[in-house]
Design a protein around this motif. Structure first.
Motif, PDB file in Angstrom:
ATOM      1  N   ASN A  44       0.807  -1.239   0.000  1.00 13.40           N
ATOM      2  CA  ASN A  44       0.000   0.000   0.000  1.00 13.40           C
ATOM      3  C   ASN A  44       0.833   1.279   0.000  1.00 13.40           C
ATOM      4  OD1 ASN A  44      -2.928  -0.874   0.309  1.00 13.40           O
ATOM      5  ND2 ASN A  44      -1.975  -2.014   1.987  1.00 13.40           N
ATOM      6  N   LYS A  47       1.046   3.915  -2.910  1.00 10.49           N
ATOM      7  CA  LYS A  47      -0.205   4.371  -3.518  1.00 10.49           C
ATOM      8  C   LYS A  47      -0.370   5.876  -3.315  1.00 10.49           C
ATOM      9  CE  LYS A  47      -2.155  -0.251  -3.248  1.00 10.49           C
ATOM     10  NZ  LYS A  47      -3.045  -1.192  -2.527  1.00 10.49           N
ATOM     11  N   HIS A  80       4.335   0.011  -7.130  1.00 12.19           N
ATOM     12  CA  HIS A  80       2.878  -0.207  -7.231  1.00 12.19           C
ATOM     13  C   HIS A  80       2.163   0.873  -6.431  1.00 12.19           C
ATOM     14  CE1 HIS A  80      -0.911  -2.484  -7.390  1.00 12.19           C
ATOM     15  NE2 HIS A  80      -1.049  -2.249  -6.090  1.00 12.19           N
ATOM     16  N   TRP A  84      -4.236   5.076 -10.485  1.00  9.82           N
ATOM     17  CA  TRP A  84      -5.257   4.098 -10.101  1.00  9.82           C
ATOM     18  C   TRP A  84      -6.448   4.856  -9.543  1.00  9.82           C
ATOM     19  CZ3 TRP A  84      -4.972   0.606  -5.133  1.00  9.82           C
ATOM     20  CH2 TRP A  84      -5.893  -0.457  -5.233  1.00  9.82           C
ATOM     21  N   SER A  86      -8.453   3.858  -7.272  1.00 12.92           N
ATOM     22  CA  SER A  86      -8.699   3.529  -5.866  1.00 12.92           C
ATOM     23  C   SER A  86      -7.536   4.030  -5.008  1.00 12.92           C
ATOM     24  CB  SER A  86      -8.847   2.010  -5.746  1.00 12.92           C
ATOM     25  OG  SER A  86      -9.093   1.636  -4.426  1.00 12.92           O
ATOM     26  N   GLN A  87      -7.781   4.162  -3.705  1.00 11.93           N
ATOM     27  CA  GLN A  87      -6.769   4.702  -2.799  1.00 11.93           C
ATOM     28  C   GLN A  87      -6.173   5.987  -3.383  1.00 11.93           C
ATOM     29  OE1 GLN A  87      -4.979   0.589  -2.072  1.00 11.93           O
ATOM     30  NE2 GLN A  87      -4.791   1.441  -0.023  1.00 11.93           N
ATOM     31  N   ASN A 127      -3.070   1.081 -13.233  1.00  9.46           N
ATOM     32  CA  ASN A 127      -3.635  -0.101 -12.585  1.00  9.46           C
ATOM     33  C   ASN A 127      -5.155  -0.125 -12.776  1.00  9.46           C
ATOM     34  OD1 ASN A 127      -3.111  -2.378 -10.816  1.00  9.46           O
ATOM     35  ND2 ASN A 127      -4.072  -1.241  -9.141  1.00  9.46           N
ATOM     36  N   GLU A 128      -5.670  -1.258 -13.226  1.00 10.58           N
ATOM     37  CA  GLU A 128      -7.118  -1.530 -13.181  1.00 10.58           C
ATOM     38  C   GLU A 128      -7.967  -0.469 -13.887  1.00 10.58           C
ATOM     39  OE1 GLU A 128      -8.012  -2.279  -9.030  1.00 10.58           O
ATOM     40  OE2 GLU A 128      -6.485  -3.831  -8.895  1.00 10.58           O
ATOM     41  N   GLN A 206      -2.482  -9.799 -12.351  1.00 13.11           N
ATOM     42  CA  GLN A 206      -2.526  -9.837 -10.884  1.00 13.11           C
ATOM     43  C   GLN A 206      -2.700 -11.272 -10.388  1.00 13.11           C
ATOM     44  OE1 GLN A 206      -5.297  -7.020  -9.187  1.00 13.11           O
ATOM     45  NE2 GLN A 206      -4.361  -5.287 -10.231  1.00 13.11           N
ATOM     46  N   HIS A 208      -5.373 -13.004  -8.890  1.00 16.78           N
ATOM     47  CA  HIS A 208      -6.078 -13.307  -7.633  1.00 16.78           C
ATOM     48  C   HIS A 208      -7.120 -14.381  -7.941  1.00 16.78           C
ATOM     49  CE1 HIS A 208      -4.356  -9.987  -5.384  1.00 16.78           C
ATOM     50  NE2 HIS A 208      -4.649  -9.158  -6.368  1.00 16.78           N
ATOM     51  N   GLU A 237       0.387 -10.266  -8.391  1.00 15.69           N
ATOM     52  CA  GLU A 237      -0.315 -10.245  -7.087  1.00 15.69           C
ATOM     53  C   GLU A 237      -0.905 -11.619  -6.783  1.00 15.69           C
ATOM     54  OE1 GLU A 237      -3.089  -6.954  -6.786  1.00 15.69           O
ATOM     55  OE2 GLU A 237      -1.749  -5.609  -7.868  1.00 15.69           O
ATOM     56  N   TRP A 270       0.934 -12.140  -3.199  1.00 15.41           N
ATOM     57  CA  TRP A 270       0.392 -10.916  -2.578  1.00 15.41           C
ATOM     58  C   TRP A 270       0.333 -11.056  -1.054  1.00 15.41           C
ATOM     59  CZ3 TRP A 270       1.134  -6.630  -4.703  1.00 15.41           C
ATOM     60  CH2 TRP A 270       0.444  -5.476  -4.314  1.00 15.41           C
ATOM     61  N   TRP A 278      -4.924  -9.639   2.238  1.00 17.16           N
ATOM     62  CA  TRP A 278      -6.068  -8.727   2.098  1.00 17.16           C
ATOM     63  C   TRP A 278      -7.392  -9.501   2.120  1.00 17.16           C
ATOM     64  CZ3 TRP A 278      -9.451  -8.407  -2.295  1.00 17.16           C
ATOM     65  CH2 TRP A 278      -9.181  -9.355  -3.298  1.00 17.16           C
TER      66      TRP A 278
HETATM   67  O1  G3I Z   1      -3.731   2.301   7.049  1.00 18.13           O
HETATM   68  C1  G3I Z   1      -5.082   2.365   7.461  1.00 18.13           C
HETATM   69  C2  G3I Z   1      -5.180   2.467   8.948  1.00 18.13           C
HETATM   70  O2  G3I Z   1      -4.587   3.683   9.352  1.00 18.13           O
HETATM   71  C3  G3I Z   1      -6.642   2.401   9.352  1.00 18.13           C
HETATM   72  O3  G3I Z   1      -6.747   2.422  10.735  1.00 18.13           O
HETATM   73  C4  G3I Z   1      -7.291   1.123   8.819  1.00 18.13           C
HETATM   74  C5  G3I Z   1      -8.764   1.024   9.134  1.00 18.13           C
HETATM   75  O4  G3I Z   1      -9.487   0.455   8.081  1.00 18.13           O
HETATM   76  O5  G3I Z   1      -7.156   1.117   7.434  1.00 18.13           O
HETATM   77  C6  G3I Z   1      -5.815   1.114   6.992  1.00 18.13           C
HETATM   78  O6  G3I Z   1      -5.818   1.145   5.613  1.00 18.13           O
HETATM   79  C7  G3I Z   1      -6.100  -0.081   4.972  1.00 18.13           C
HETATM   80  C8  G3I Z   1      -4.941  -0.416   4.054  1.00 18.13           C
HETATM   81  O7  G3I Z   1      -5.247  -1.567   3.299  1.00 18.13           O
HETATM   82  C9  G3I Z   1      -3.647  -0.679   4.841  1.00 18.13           C
HETATM   83  O8  G3I Z   1      -3.818  -1.778   5.678  1.00 18.13           O
HETATM   84  C10 G3I Z   1      -7.367   0.088   4.154  1.00 18.13           C
HETATM   85  O9  G3I Z   1      -8.473   0.260   5.004  1.00 18.13           O
HETATM   86  C11 G3I Z   1      -7.575  -1.117   3.265  1.00 18.13           C
HETATM   87  O10 G3I Z   1      -8.646  -0.840   2.372  1.00 18.13           O
HETATM   88  C12 G3I Z   1      -6.328  -1.377   2.449  1.00 18.13           C
HETATM   89  O11 G3I Z   1      -6.565  -2.534   1.676  1.00 18.13           O
HETATM   90  C13 G3I Z   1      -5.657  -2.725   0.604  1.00 18.13           C
HETATM   91  C14 G3I Z   1      -6.412  -2.724  -0.712  1.00 18.13           C
HETATM   92  O12 G3I Z   1      -5.513  -2.991  -1.768  1.00 18.13           O
HETATM   93  C15 G3I Z   1      -7.088  -1.401  -0.962  1.00 18.13           C
HETATM   94  O13 G3I Z   1      -7.623  -1.325  -2.231  1.00 18.13           O
HETATM   95  C16 G3I Z   1      -4.971  -4.069   0.793  1.00 18.13           C
HETATM   96  O14 G3I Z   1      -4.145  -3.999   1.963  1.00 18.13           O
HETATM   97  C17 G3I Z   1      -4.119  -4.401  -0.426  1.00 18.13           C
HETATM   98  O15 G3I Z   1      -3.672  -5.728  -0.316  1.00 18.13           O
HETATM   99  C18 G3I Z   1      -4.980  -4.290  -1.669  1.00 18.13           C
HETATM  100  O16 G3I Z   1      -4.161  -4.561  -2.787  1.00 18.13           O
HETATM  101  C19 G3I Z   1      -4.797  -4.520  -4.062  1.00 18.13           C
HETATM  102  C20 G3I Z   1      -3.781  -3.982  -5.037  1.00 18.13           C
HETATM  103  O17 G3I Z   1      -3.265  -2.753  -4.598  1.00 18.13           O
HETATM  104  C21 G3I Z   1      -4.389  -3.842  -6.434  1.00 18.13           C
HETATM  105  N1  G3I Z   1      -5.004  -5.086  -6.869  1.00 18.13           N
HETATM  106  C22 G3I Z   1      -5.937  -5.706  -5.926  1.00 18.13           C
HETATM  107  C23 G3I Z   1      -5.274  -5.886  -4.565  1.00 18.13           C
HETATM  108  C24 G3I Z   1      -6.192  -6.633  -3.608  1.00 18.13           C
HETATM  109  O18 G3I Z   1      -7.350  -5.889  -3.332  1.00 18.13           O
END
Ligand code: G3I
Length: 307
Positions: A44, A47, A80, A84, A86-87, A127-128, A206, A208, A237, A270, A278
């Motif tokens: 992450n 991002k 990465h 994108w 997202s995020q 991405n995506e 990716q 998955h 991934e 991943w 995740w």
């Molecule tokens: O860092 C915050 C933290 O401060 C907070 O307290 C907590 C509460 O929800 O959230 C934390 O952020 C999370 C972040 O991961 C870090 O852990 C987000 O909520 C969570 O949504 C985020 O999820 C990530 C996801 O992408 C978001 O889209 C996953 O870890 C990550 O594995 C996943 O990776 C993606 C690739 O980037 C793109 N392809 C798909 C893949 C799987 O979804």
């Protein structure tokens, strides 16, 4: 060889893992990371919402932790991801005009790739960007809405100039099956980019997988069809929901397919232990929550020619 990374290296490939900076203080985690893997992808930390959460102010702290950990141990790093939907921080989604979004996108690419210039072997530049389902259409992101179809090629051109030695990848999920509409749409885009000289070096599958979307029977053929366009393929991934022999067999099939295509240059899983995936509550990775090697690990190592 006796580890994933060393065995992959003997086949001219890398074997990587997605890494989270907040686990680097855990010795069991870094023991396995340092022993088994020779490439990392920040899960992450690179991002947009992490690096440039407010306009013009860049925070490289968490990503630098991972990059320093990796490069000081001779591991490669995958970047990465730059563009994108997202995020993505709210200030980007709220930009009103094409010029605003274009400037923000190009300045983000230039800043991030500039910061890591020379340290990243491959970047997921975009991405995506495609919809799921049967349309093969572009996803309706702020980049697509404001700039239009050309945002992807513009991102790749900017990226090439920012770090000419990095491989530039388009990365997506559900493009593993060659008969899927999204796969065909990405294939057509890459073919078009190659024919018009738009800089693109690789496609990231990716990969998955779960019971609804298992490893497709045409996976190797799909890797081959992208490679035939003149790009590398990276499995970026990989995770496969399941357990035991069935999961091990699926992992074996993925590794075997990659090794069968010379332009399939590396595989990244991943995450390391299941409980950091995740897929919360899932068991899609190669190590269990106690960092024991699962049958899937043994299958991957064997497929890579290791013992
Ligand atoms: O860092 C915050 C933290 O401060 C907070 O307290 C907590 C509460 O929800 O959230 C934390 O952020 C999370 C972040 O991961 C870090 O852990 C987000 O909520 C969570 O949504 C985020 O999820 C990530 C996801 O992408 C978001 O889209 C996953 O870890 C990550 O594995 C996943 O990776 C993606 C690739 O980037 C793109 N392809 C798909 C893949 C799987 O979804």
């Amino acid at each position: 060889a006796t580890t994933l990374g060393a065995s992959a290296a003997e086949k001219g490939r890398y074997f990587g893992a997605a890494v989270a900076a907040n686990h680097l203080g855990e010795s069991a985690y870094t023991t396995v990371l340092n022993r088994e893997f020779n490439s990392v992808t920040p899960e992450n930390e690179m991002k947009w919402e992490t690096i440039q959460s407010s306009r013009g102010s860049f925070d490289y702290g968490p990503a630098d932790q991972i990059v320093n950990h990796a490069t000081s141990r001779g591991m490669k790093v995958r970047g990465h991801t730059l563009v994108w939907h997202s995020q993505l921080p709210g200030w980007v989604s709220g930009l009103p005009t094409a010029t605003d979004v274009r400037n923000a996108m190009n300045s983000h690419i230039n800043n991030v790739m500039g910061h890591y210039k020379g340290k990243i072997h491959s970047w997921d530049v975009v991405n995506e960007a495609f919809e799921d389902g049967s349309s093969g259409a572009r996803r309706n992101s702020v980049f697509q809405q404001r700039i239009g179809n050309s945002f992807i090629e513009e991102a790749f051109k900017t990226a090439r100039a920012a770090d000419p030695n990095a491989k530039l990848c388009y990365n997506d999920y559900n493009i593993d099956d060659m008969n899927h509409a999204k796969t065909r749409a990405v294939y057509n885009m890459v073919r078009d980019f190659k024919s018009r000289g738009i800089p693109i070096d690789c496609v990231g599958l990716q990969s998955h997988f779960n019971s609804q979307s298992p490893v497709p029977s045409n996976y190797q053929q799909n890797i081959q069809q992208f490679a035939a366009l003149g790009v590398d393929v990276q499995i970026t991934e990989l995770d496969i929901e399941g357990s035991g022999t069935a999961q091990a067999n699926s992992y074996r099939n993925v590794v075997t397919a990659c090794l069968a295509v010379s332009r399939c240059t590396g595989i990244t899983v991943w995450g390391i232990p299941d409980h950091y995936s995740w897929r919360s509550g899932g068991t899609p990775l190669l190590f269990d929550r106690n960092y024991n090697k699962k049958p899937a690990y043994d299958a991957v190592l064997a497929a890579l020619g290791g013992t």
